[in-house]
Scaffold this motif. Structure first.
Motif, PDB file in Angstrom:
ATOM      1  N   ALA A 236       0.838  -1.210   0.000  1.00  0.00           N
ATOM      2  CA  ALA A 236       0.000   0.000   0.000  1.00  0.00           C
ATOM      3  C   ALA A 236       0.866   1.249   0.000  1.00  0.00           C
ATOM      4  CB  ALA A 236      -0.920  -0.004   1.218  1.00  0.00           C
ATOM      5  N   LYS A 237       1.993   1.179   0.677  1.00  0.00           N
ATOM      6  CA  LYS A 237       2.904   2.323   0.749  1.00  0.00           C
ATOM      7  C   LYS A 237       3.830   2.375  -0.467  1.00  0.00           C
ATOM      8  CE  LYS A 237       4.795   4.911   4.523  1.00  0.00           C
ATOM      9  NZ  LYS A 237       5.638   5.007   5.637  1.00  0.00           N
ATOM     10  N   ASP A 238       3.686   1.385  -1.347  1.00  0.00           N
ATOM     11  CA  ASP A 238       4.506   1.283  -2.554  1.00  0.00           C
ATOM     12  C   ASP A 238       5.992   1.202  -2.210  1.00  0.00           C
ATOM     13  OD1 ASP A 238       4.574   0.916  -5.216  1.00  0.00           O
ATOM     14  OD2 ASP A 238       4.502   3.018  -5.780  1.00  0.00           O
TER      15      ASP A 238
ATOM     16  N   ARG B 152      -6.494   2.378  11.715  1.00  0.00           N
ATOM     17  CA  ARG B 152      -5.400   3.269  12.113  1.00  0.00           C
ATOM     18  C   ARG B 152      -4.167   2.992  11.268  1.00  0.00           C
ATOM     19  NH1 ARG B 152      -4.912   4.960  17.986  1.00  0.00           N
ATOM     20  NH2 ARG B 152      -7.045   5.109  18.661  1.00  0.00           N
TER      21      ARG B 152
ATOM     22  N   LEU C 220      -4.006   1.615   8.319  1.00  0.00           N
ATOM     23  CA  LEU C 220      -4.219   2.051   6.930  1.00  0.00           C
ATOM     24  C   LEU C 220      -4.076   3.563   6.790  1.00  0.00           C
ATOM     25  CD1 LEU C 220      -7.120   0.070   5.279  1.00  0.00           C
ATOM     26  CD2 LEU C 220      -4.729   0.164   4.658  1.00  0.00           C
ATOM     27  N   LEU C 221      -4.689   4.289   7.730  1.00  0.00           N
ATOM     28  CA  LEU C 221      -4.602   5.753   7.655  1.00  0.00           C
ATOM     29  C   LEU C 221      -3.149   6.196   7.789  1.00  0.00           C
ATOM     30  CD1 LEU C 221      -6.165   8.399   7.410  1.00  0.00           C
ATOM     31  CD2 LEU C 221      -6.365   8.456   9.881  1.00  0.00           C
TER      32      LEU C 221
ATOM     33  N   LEU D 151      -1.420   5.287   4.506  1.00  0.00           N
ATOM     34  CA  LEU D 151      -1.887   6.009   3.323  1.00  0.00           C
ATOM     35  C   LEU D 151      -1.770   7.518   3.464  1.00  0.00           C
ATOM     36  CD1 LEU D 151      -5.093   3.945   2.501  1.00  0.00           C
ATOM     37  CD2 LEU D 151      -2.796   3.631   1.625  1.00  0.00           C
ATOM     38  N   ASP D 152      -1.922   8.038   4.663  1.00  0.00           N
ATOM     39  CA  ASP D 152      -1.873   9.484   4.835  1.00  0.00           C
ATOM     40  C   ASP D 152      -1.410   9.822   6.253  1.00  0.00           C
ATOM     41  OD1 ASP D 152      -2.197  12.196   4.796  1.00  0.00           O
ATOM     42  OD2 ASP D 152      -4.186  12.168   3.904  1.00  0.00           O
TER      43      ASP D 152
ATOM     44  N   GLU E  47      -0.034  12.439   7.448  1.00  0.00           N
ATOM     45  CA  GLU E  47      -0.361  13.789   7.906  1.00  0.00           C
ATOM     46  C   GLU E  47      -1.737  13.800   8.590  1.00  0.00           C
ATOM     47  OE1 GLU E  47      -0.070  16.489   4.656  1.00  0.00           O
ATOM     48  OE2 GLU E  47      -0.085  18.253   5.942  1.00  0.00           O
ATOM     49  N   MET E  48      -2.689  13.147   7.921  1.00  0.00           N
ATOM     50  CA  MET E  48      -4.043  13.066   8.466  1.00  0.00           C
ATOM     51  C   MET E  48      -4.040  12.243   9.767  1.00  0.00           C
ATOM     52  SD  MET E  48      -7.382  13.562   8.082  1.00  0.00           S
ATOM     53  CE  MET E  48      -8.907  12.823   8.623  1.00  0.00           C
TER      54      MET E  48
ATOM     55  N   VAL F   1      -8.851  -1.445  -0.173  1.00  0.00           N
ATOM     56  CA  VAL F   1      -7.625  -1.880   0.502  1.00  0.00           C
ATOM     57  C   VAL F   1      -7.918  -2.888   1.614  1.00  0.00           C
ATOM     58  CG1 VAL F   1      -5.524  -1.111   1.663  1.00  0.00           C
ATOM     59  CG2 VAL F   1      -6.624   0.390   0.004  1.00  0.00           C
TER      60      VAL F   1
ATOM     61  N   TYR G   3      -9.368  17.561   9.672  1.00  0.00           N
ATOM     62  CA  TYR G   3      -8.241  18.177   8.967  1.00  0.00           C
ATOM     63  C   TYR G   3      -8.280  17.788   7.493  1.00  0.00           C
ATOM     64  CZ  TYR G   3      -3.421  18.940   7.442  1.00  0.00           C
ATOM     65  OH  TYR G   3      -2.310  19.323   6.743  1.00  0.00           O
TER      66      TYR G   3
ATOM     67  N   ASN H 223      -1.161   6.289  -2.864  1.00  0.00           N
ATOM     68  CA  ASN H 223      -0.549   5.504  -3.935  1.00  0.00           C
ATOM     69  C   ASN H 223      -1.589   5.297  -5.045  1.00  0.00           C
ATOM     70  OD1 ASN H 223       0.509   3.496  -5.529  1.00  0.00           O
ATOM     71  ND2 ASN H 223       0.733   1.997  -3.861  1.00  0.00           N
TER      72      ASN H 223
ATOM     73  N   LEU I 253      -3.316   1.941  -5.890  1.00  0.00           N
ATOM     74  CA  LEU I 253      -4.069   1.249  -4.843  1.00  0.00           C
ATOM     75  C   LEU I 253      -5.577   1.300  -5.117  1.00  0.00           C
ATOM     76  CD1 LEU I 253      -2.680  -0.018  -2.437  1.00  0.00           C
ATOM     77  CD2 LEU I 253      -3.271   1.980  -1.101  1.00  0.00           C
ATOM     78  N   PRO I 254      -6.265   0.155  -5.025  1.00  0.00           N
ATOM     79  CA  PRO I 254      -7.707   0.197  -5.283  1.00  0.00           C
ATOM     80  C   PRO I 254      -8.445   0.744  -4.061  1.00  0.00           C
ATOM     81  CG  PRO I 254      -7.059  -2.021  -4.679  1.00  0.00           C
ATOM     82  CD  PRO I 254      -5.813  -1.185  -4.628  1.00  0.00           C
TER      83      PRO I 254
ATOM     84  N   GLU J 167     -14.592   3.743   1.228  1.00  0.00           N
ATOM     85  CA  GLU J 167     -13.450   3.346   2.045  1.00  0.00           C
ATOM     86  C   GLU J 167     -12.567   4.550   2.354  1.00  0.00           C
ATOM     87  OE1 GLU J 167     -10.319  -0.288   2.090  1.00  0.00           O
ATOM     88  OE2 GLU J 167     -10.097   1.045   0.386  1.00  0.00           O
TER      89      GLU J 167
ATOM     90  N   LEU K 139     -11.876   6.152   6.235  1.00  0.00           N
ATOM     91  CA  LEU K 139     -10.560   6.191   6.886  1.00  0.00           C
ATOM     92  C   LEU K 139     -10.517   7.293   7.941  1.00  0.00           C
ATOM     93  CD1 LEU K 139      -7.848   5.787   4.106  1.00  0.00           C
ATOM     94  CD2 LEU K 139      -8.316   4.259   5.994  1.00  0.00           C
TER      95      LEU K 139
ATOM     96  N   ALA L 164     -10.856   6.613  11.757  1.00  0.00           N
ATOM     97  CA  ALA L 164      -9.803   5.898  12.508  1.00  0.00           C
ATOM     98  C   ALA L 164      -9.680   6.488  13.907  1.00  0.00           C
ATOM     99  CB  ALA L 164      -8.475   6.015  11.772  1.00  0.00           C
TER     100      ALA L 164
END
Lengths: 288, 256
Positions: A35-37, A168, A170-171, A174-175, A177-178, A231, B78, B86, B89-90, B95, B99, B102
């Protein structure tokens, strides 16, 4: 073919179970990596782990004193393999700030320095080069009951952590900053996730070698990425693919007398190619 | 801190990256229901202050106080400048937006309700099952806002969310935010380069310049005297940006 395989069960069940469990465990942990490539991350950490083993062998060659000889023992080699794996995983996952090298560059550096030092350290060793060669090419054929227990516990612990924490994680992956914005301690959790992956890779390399470890970390997750629409289902699809391919490759490798790890990785690669094709066809159908 | 309407208070705050000080002696107070616009040139520290508020950057000196209702971050939303997801990524809109939940303790039903509400607020109600990558740039930006809204925040921070959006998409996003502010009494901090956006929608403005911040109600800060210090453009140009919206605000007795 299946009857033949079943008749070998009593002889090789530890190897089969260890192979499948490693596949499931690494496929689960491979989802955040894919996912993080950061595909190359697995290769770099595996290589660093191999360097740990080479270092142990090199230190044992230095002197016949008991202290140095200990480094050549199976126990010490396992400790070194796991330690270098965890350290390199943590180093490769550290945050890159402005003006610093990217994570990808650091990963590349780890791979290159570990590869070159491994060969330099063992090139003048009179014996035990076989151990290094084994790391590159072995199959988990010599896995013991201890390996099965270790990987069972590790896999169950990973699943137990992923169930409540998958969102958590995944977030964070994937991001980041968020993730920080919603109160997740990104530095701490990155260390936990990549330290955990490093530990799994170190243990796996010691049991099943570099090829199988790296293959299982990235290929099932990549297969899942091409088959799933989201994902989160990848956390189910990747270990399922690893298990099914693991079982089929065990049967094939026994029947054709091929090395199990190479058979498994070749089969995973073939399934990935089929998954690419499937995604491409799906895209074409959608476009029409 | 007794004041129940005060959500954020910043006193003599200094923020730095290592030894590189970006902001010094910043004083600011954000109250419930206000719409703040942080404006200023590139590198003036707007996003840095946002990072400080979010806890991603520790203050070098001074104090940053967040209302107790925001301390757990459950009620903070935020929207980052961009999302470096990425692209191979599907993922679906559903979804992606979920996120944002979380770390929240919410049942499946509650999450679904939050999702529907958030997507409805940004005009993406019919896009739940759509592939995230099939969305246009403007729709993705609205999905980012929905991801922040799904937490049902009391305090929403947006870092240049209109970057790269065309005029209709920018307008749609701003209208969604203004409605949220009016309907939900949502407090908003919006980072932007676009002064006309600030003039149209802000109740309060903070202008960042050379490491310091000039802030206050929109009418006090957004004037040609202040802005001419910021932007080396003719006063007539600045007036052309601000005056139409200020006249509108005066005519409507508040916000345009």
């Amino acid at each position: 073919m299946i009857g033949e395989f079943l008749s070998s069960w009593s002889l090789f069940y530890n190897s089969y179970l260890a192979t499948w469990l490693i596949g499931i465990l690494l496929a689960l942990l491979g989802v955040p990596v894919v996912a993080k490539d950061q595909i190359f991350f697995g290769a770099a950490v595996s290589q660093a782990s191999t360097f740990g083993v080479a270092l142990g062998i090199g230190l044992a060659e230095l002197s016949s004193a008991e202290f140095f000889q200990w480094f050549g023992s199976e126990q010490a080699l396992a400790i070194l393999a796991v330690s270098f794996s965890i350290l390199s995983a943590l180093f490769a996952s550290r945050h890159s700030r402005k003006g610093q090298e990217s994570q990808e560059s650091v990963t590349g550096w780890i791979f290159l320095i570990a590869s070159s030092l491994t060969i330099l350290v063992v090139s003048h060793c009179t014996h035990d080069q076989e151990h290094i060669h084994r790391l590159f090419s072995i199959s988990p054929i010599g896995a013991t009951l201890t390996d099965v227990v270790v990987f069972s516990v590790f896999t169950l612990a990973t699943v137990a952590l992923l169930i409540p924490l998958n969102k958590r994680i995944l977030l964070l992956v994937l991001d980041e900053e968020m993730a920080t914005a919603v109160g997740i301690n990104a530095g701490f959790w990155s260390m936990v996730i990549f330290g955990w992956i490093g530990l799994a890779l170190g243990l796996s390399i010691h049991t099943s070698g570099m090829l199988y470890t790296f293959g299982c970390l990235v290929l099932p997750a990549m297969i899942a990425k091409n088959l799933c629409r989201e994902v989160r289902p990848m956390f189910f699809a990747a270990p399922a693919a690893a298990l099914v391919i693991g079982i089929i490759s065990s049967i094939l490798s026994y029947h054709y007398d091929h090395p199990p790890a190479h058979t498994a990785v070749a089969l995973q690669s073939a399934v990935l190619a089929a998954a690419w094709l499937w995604r491409w066809i799906r895209y074409l159908v959608k476009s029409v | 801190m007794e004041d129940a309407d005060c959500l954020l208070k910043v006193e003599k705050l200094s923020l730095a990256y290592g030894h590189n000080r970006v902001l010094a002696d910043v004083n600011l107070e954000v109250r419930r229901g206000q719409i703040w616009f942080f404006a200023g040139p590139n590198g003036s520290g707007k996003s840095t202050l946002l990072k400080g508020i979010l806890g991603a950057l520790r203050p070098k000196s001074g104090a940053l106080w967040l209302s107790p209702e925001l301390s757990s971050r459950e009620k903070v939303g935020y929207v980052p400048q961009r999302c470096d997801l990425n692209p191979t990524l599907p993922t679906t809109v559903r979804e992606f937006v979920l996120l944002g939940t979380a770390g929240l303790r919410a049942s499946r039903k509650d999450r679904q309700a939050r999702l529907s509400w958030a997507l409805d607020k940004v005009g993406l109600a019919d896009f739940q099952e759509r592939d995230y990558w099939s969305l246009s740039g403007g729709q993705r930006q609205r999905a980012l806002v929905a991801r922040a809204l799904v937490r049902r925040p009391r305090f929403l921070l947006l870092d240049e969310p209109t970057n790269g959006l065309d005029l209709p998409a920018e307008e749609a996003l701003l209208q969604s935010l203004v409605h949220l502010n009016e309907e939900e009494n949502l407090t908003i901090v919006f980072v932007t380069h676009n002064l006309s956006l600030a003039a149209r929608h802000a109740t309060h403005v903070a202008i960042f310049l050379d490491g310091s911040v000039i802030c206050g109600p929109c009418s006090e800060v957004l004037n040609t005297e202040c802005l001419s210090r910021l932007y080396p453009v003719p006063t007539a140009t600045l007036k052309a940006i601000i005056e139409p919206w200020r006249s509108l605000q005066k005519a409507s007795g508040g916000q345009a």
